[in-house]
Scaffold this motif. Sequence first.
Motif, PDB file in Angstrom:
ATOM      1  N   ARG A  46      -7.846  79.259  62.558  1.00 12.65           N
ATOM      2  CA  ARG A  46      -6.799  78.482  63.223  1.00 12.65           C
ATOM      3  C   ARG A  46      -7.446  77.382  64.054  1.00 12.65           C
ATOM      4  N   LEU A  47      -6.879  76.181  63.957  1.00  9.18           N
ATOM      5  CA  LEU A  47      -7.321  75.055  64.776  1.00  9.18           C
ATOM      6  C   LEU A  47      -6.081  74.371  65.319  1.00  9.18           C
ATOM      7  N   ASP A  48      -5.951  74.323  66.651  1.00  6.56           N
ATOM      8  CA  ASP A  48      -4.856  73.622  67.306  1.00  6.56           C
ATOM      9  C   ASP A  48      -5.455  72.403  67.998  1.00  6.56           C
ATOM     10  N   VAL A  49      -5.284  71.259  67.384  1.00 11.44           N
ATOM     11  CA  VAL A  49      -5.883  70.019  67.867  1.00 11.44           C
ATOM     12  C   VAL A  49      -5.296  69.630  69.224  1.00 11.44           C
ATOM     13  N   GLN A  50      -4.009  69.776  69.408  1.00 16.33           N
ATOM     14  CA  GLN A  50      -3.353  69.381  70.654  1.00 16.33           C
ATOM     15  C   GLN A  50      -3.826  70.201  71.847  1.00 16.33           C
ATOM     16  N   LYS A  51      -4.032  71.497  71.649  1.00 18.63           N
ATOM     17  CA  LYS A  51      -4.445  72.383  72.738  1.00 18.63           C
ATOM     18  C   LYS A  51      -5.964  72.517  72.856  1.00 18.63           C
ATOM     19  N   GLY A  52      -6.710  72.047  71.853  1.00 19.96           N
ATOM     20  CA  GLY A  52      -8.169  72.175  71.876  1.00 19.96           C
ATOM     21  C   GLY A  52      -8.612  73.615  71.685  1.00 19.96           C
ATOM     22  N   GLU A  53      -7.926  74.343  70.789  1.00 21.02           N
ATOM     23  CA  GLU A  53      -8.230  75.751  70.541  1.00 21.02           C
ATOM     24  C   GLU A  53      -8.698  75.961  69.107  1.00 21.02           C
ATOM     25  N   LEU A  54      -9.602  76.914  68.931  1.00 25.62           N
ATOM     26  CA  LEU A  54     -10.150  77.216  67.619  1.00 25.62           C
ATOM     27  C   LEU A  54     -10.338  78.727  67.495  1.00 25.62           C
ATOM     28  N   GLU A  55      -9.980  79.279  66.358  1.00 26.39           N
ATOM     29  CA  GLU A  55     -10.255  80.678  66.048  1.00 26.39           C
ATOM     30  C   GLU A  55     -11.039  80.718  64.744  1.00 26.39           C
ATOM     31  N   PHE A  56     -11.967  81.661  64.655  1.00 28.23           N
ATOM     32  CA  PHE A  56     -12.798  81.761  63.460  1.00 28.23           C
ATOM     33  C   PHE A  56     -13.140  83.216  63.207  1.00 28.23           C
ATOM     34  N   ASP A  57     -13.616  83.473  61.983  1.00 24.63           N
ATOM     35  CA  ASP A  57     -14.154  84.795  61.668  1.00 24.63           C
ATOM     36  C   ASP A  57     -15.454  84.622  60.908  1.00 24.63           C
ATOM     37  N   GLY A  58     -16.208  85.700  60.781  1.00 13.62           N
ATOM     38  CA  GLY A  58     -17.528  85.686  60.166  1.00 13.62           C
ATOM     39  C   GLY A  58     -18.531  86.291  61.137  1.00 13.62           C
ATOM     40  N   ARG A  59     -19.738  86.495  60.700  1.00 10.99           N
ATOM     41  CA  ARG A  59     -20.758  87.110  61.556  1.00 10.99           C
ATOM     42  C   ARG A  59     -21.466  86.055  62.407  1.00 10.99           C
ATOM     43  N   VAL A  60     -21.507  86.277  63.719  1.00 13.73           N
ATOM     44  CA  VAL A  60     -22.194  85.371  64.639  1.00 13.73           C
ATOM     45  C   VAL A  60     -23.542  85.978  64.986  1.00 13.73           C
ATOM     46  N   ASP A  61     -24.613  85.246  64.701  1.00 12.15           N
ATOM     47  CA  ASP A  61     -25.963  85.700  65.019  1.00 12.15           C
ATOM     48  C   ASP A  61     -26.447  85.138  66.351  1.00 12.15           C
ATOM     49  N   SER A  62     -26.003  83.925  66.719  1.00 12.68           N
ATOM     50  CA  SER A  62     -26.411  83.350  68.002  1.00 12.68           C
ATOM     51  C   SER A  62     -25.379  82.337  68.470  1.00 12.68           C
ATOM     52  N   ALA A  63     -25.327  82.176  69.798  1.00 14.18           N
ATOM     53  CA  ALA A  63     -24.480  81.170  70.438  1.00 14.18           C
ATOM     54  C   ALA A  63     -25.327  80.516  71.512  1.00 14.18           C
ATOM     55  N   ARG A 103      -8.320  67.152  71.931  1.00 11.44           N
ATOM     56  CA  ARG A 103      -8.217  66.984  73.380  1.00 11.44           C
ATOM     57  C   ARG A 103      -8.646  68.243  74.102  1.00 11.44           C
ATOM     58  N   ALA A 104      -9.292  68.069  75.229  1.00 12.49           N
ATOM     59  CA  ALA A 104      -9.713  69.213  76.041  1.00 12.49           C
ATOM     60  C   ALA A 104      -8.770  69.387  77.212  1.00 12.49           C
ATOM     61  N   GLN A 105      -8.593  70.601  77.641  1.00 16.27           N
ATOM     62  CA  GLN A 105      -7.764  70.916  78.782  1.00 16.27           C
ATOM     63  C   GLN A 105      -8.587  71.010  80.057  1.00 16.27           C
ATOM     64  N   GLY A 106      -9.916  70.842  79.999  1.00 12.81           N
ATOM     65  CA  GLY A 106     -10.775  70.928  81.160  1.00 12.81           C
ATOM     66  C   GLY A 106     -11.329  72.325  81.395  1.00 12.81           C
ATOM     67  N   VAL A 107     -10.698  73.330  80.843  1.00 12.92           N
ATOM     68  CA  VAL A 107     -11.132  74.718  80.981  1.00 12.92           C
ATOM     69  C   VAL A 107     -11.638  75.181  79.630  1.00 12.92           C
ATOM     70  N   HIS A 108     -12.718  75.957  79.648  1.00 12.71           N
ATOM     71  CA  HIS A 108     -13.300  76.424  78.391  1.00 12.71           C
ATOM     72  C   HIS A 108     -13.430  77.945  78.418  1.00 12.71           C
ATOM     73  N   HIS A 109     -12.969  78.586  77.350  1.00 13.40           N
ATOM     74  CA  HIS A 109     -13.115  80.033  77.178  1.00 13.40           C
ATOM     75  C   HIS A 109     -13.713  80.292  75.807  1.00 13.40           C
ATOM     76  N   PHE A 110     -14.560  81.310  75.733  1.00 17.18           N
ATOM     77  CA  PHE A 110     -15.185  81.713  74.475  1.00 17.18           C
ATOM     78  C   PHE A 110     -15.132  83.234  74.407  1.00 17.18           C
TER      79      PHE A 110
END
Length: 94
Positions: A56-73, A5-12
């Motif tokens: 970490r993945l919280d399905v109810q809050k629509g939140e995700l945390e990850f690690d690793g190297r990000v080359d592009s978004a 579920r989404a809360q309508g607000v998105h942060h990255f």
Amino acid sequence: METVRAQGVHHFYLDERKKGSLSGIQKVESFDEELVVLVTAQGKLVLKGKDMHVTRLDVQKGELEFDGRVDSASYSELRSVKKGAAGVVKRIFG
């Protein structure tokens, strides 16, 4: 993958291209060590990198945390390209 579920607000947030957290996640389309595809409240988000893992993945809050190297978004709209292109042509010649 899993729908959330989404809360309508998105942060990255990205910390030194090694750790990230996101909110406003509506759907996890795919996630592997080199490619992550998410549907967010602000459109589709594609992350490319190496050794990426969900911490970490919280399905109810629509939140995700990850690690690793990000080359592009990269963000894109959820509408299909064909539909948007037809709309432009229709406005010009319609």
